[in-house]
Design a protein around this motif. Sequence first.
Motif, PDB file in Angstrom:
ATOM      1  N   ARG A   4       0.853  -1.195   0.000  1.00  0.00           N
ATOM      2  CA  ARG A   4       0.000   0.000   0.000  1.00  0.00           C
ATOM      3  C   ARG A   4       0.881   1.233   0.000  1.00  0.00           C
ATOM      4  O   ARG A   4       1.943   1.243   0.605  1.00  0.00           O
ATOM      5  N   ALA A   5       0.410   2.269  -0.668  1.00  0.00           N
ATOM      6  CA  ALA A   5       1.114   3.554  -0.650  1.00  0.00           C
ATOM      7  C   ALA A   5       0.077   4.660  -0.763  1.00  0.00           C
ATOM      8  O   ALA A   5      -0.990   4.473  -1.364  1.00  0.00           O
ATOM      9  N   SER A   6       0.376   5.807  -0.168  1.00  0.00           N
ATOM     10  CA  SER A   6      -0.545   6.945  -0.265  1.00  0.00           C
ATOM     11  C   SER A   6       0.231   8.245  -0.150  1.00  0.00           C
ATOM     12  O   SER A   6       1.284   8.302   0.475  1.00  0.00           O
ATOM     13  N   VAL A   7      -0.336   9.272  -0.776  1.00  0.00           N
ATOM     14  CA  VAL A   7       0.222  10.615  -0.710  1.00  0.00           C
ATOM     15  C   VAL A   7      -0.955  11.572  -0.606  1.00  0.00           C
ATOM     16  O   VAL A   7      -1.954  11.423  -1.302  1.00  0.00           O
ATOM     17  N   GLY A   8      -0.853  12.561   0.270  1.00  0.00           N
ATOM     18  CA  GLY A   8      -1.893  13.580   0.415  1.00  0.00           C
ATOM     19  C   GLY A   8      -1.279  14.952   0.617  1.00  0.00           C
ATOM     20  O   GLY A   8      -0.248  15.081   1.278  1.00  0.00           O
ATOM     21  N   GLY A  23      -4.606   5.795   6.364  1.00  0.00           N
ATOM     22  CA  GLY A  23      -6.027   5.826   5.988  1.00  0.00           C
ATOM     23  C   GLY A  23      -6.908   5.118   6.999  1.00  0.00           C
ATOM     24  O   GLY A  23      -6.548   4.970   8.166  1.00  0.00           O
ATOM     25  N   THR A  24      -8.051   4.650   6.559  1.00  0.00           N
ATOM     26  CA  THR A  24      -9.010   4.012   7.466  1.00  0.00           C
ATOM     27  C   THR A  24      -8.526   2.658   7.969  1.00  0.00           C
ATOM     28  O   THR A  24      -9.002   2.181   8.991  1.00  0.00           O
ATOM     29  N   LEU A  30       0.840   1.948  14.983  1.00  0.00           N
ATOM     30  CA  LEU A  30       0.172   3.153  15.497  1.00  0.00           C
ATOM     31  C   LEU A  30      -1.315   2.895  15.694  1.00  0.00           C
ATOM     32  O   LEU A  30      -1.904   2.054  15.016  1.00  0.00           O
ATOM     33  N   ARG A  31      -1.926   3.661  16.578  1.00  0.00           N
ATOM     34  CA  ARG A  31      -3.381   3.627  16.701  1.00  0.00           C
ATOM     35  C   ARG A  31      -3.989   4.257  15.446  1.00  0.00           C
ATOM     36  O   ARG A  31      -3.422   5.194  14.889  1.00  0.00           O
ATOM     37  N   THR A  32      -5.135   3.780  15.017  1.00  0.00           N
ATOM     38  CA  THR A  32      -5.801   4.338  13.851  1.00  0.00           C
ATOM     39  C   THR A  32      -6.132   5.800  14.108  1.00  0.00           C
ATOM     40  O   THR A  32      -6.711   6.140  15.134  1.00  0.00           O
ATOM     41  N   GLY A  33      -5.721   6.672  13.200  1.00  0.00           N
ATOM     42  CA  GLY A  33      -5.976   8.096  13.337  1.00  0.00           C
ATOM     43  C   GLY A  33      -4.989   8.843  14.204  1.00  0.00           C
ATOM     44  O   GLY A  33      -5.142  10.034  14.430  1.00  0.00           O
ATOM     45  N   SER A 118      -9.616  -5.819  15.537  1.00  0.00           N
ATOM     46  CA  SER A 118     -10.426  -5.239  14.467  1.00  0.00           C
ATOM     47  C   SER A 118     -11.416  -6.278  13.953  1.00  0.00           C
ATOM     48  O   SER A 118     -11.063  -7.435  13.736  1.00  0.00           O
ATOM     49  N   LEU A 119     -12.660  -5.853  13.751  1.00  0.00           N
ATOM     50  CA  LEU A 119     -13.695  -6.718  13.187  1.00  0.00           C
ATOM     51  C   LEU A 119     -14.430  -5.961  12.097  1.00  0.00           C
ATOM     52  O   LEU A 119     -14.906  -4.843  12.334  1.00  0.00           O
TER      53      LEU A 119
END
Length: 121
Positions: A4-8, A23-24, A30-33, A118-119
Amino acid sequence: LRPRASVGWGRNLPLDAQFVLGGTQGFPGLRTGERRGDRVASASFAVLHGIGGPFYLRAATGAGFTSLEHSRPFEGLSQMAHGWVQGVELGIASDTPFGSFSIGVGVATTDRPVFKVSLGT
């Protein structure tokens, strides 16, 4: 295997519109967010290996960058969101009637271990 890769890149983003590292689906270790900003870049790689029945061993690693260059952060958020971070995660994954299920532990260069369950994502 799942790369996976992302740029913003944004400007004057309110808190709820800022980019989240990973992302989501979150970022390894890390913790999400946990890391967000108006500038973000990340790459991660996950591997699943069958260990019996519907269960898989899951390993993930990643590196990412976040910063708040052109948005007004809350006090203290600017330093938390700035710079590079690397992380790893190990756990068990499976499919259920409610969606995918995973449980695991991870750590990032923030030096704070994370336990994730996670579910359905």
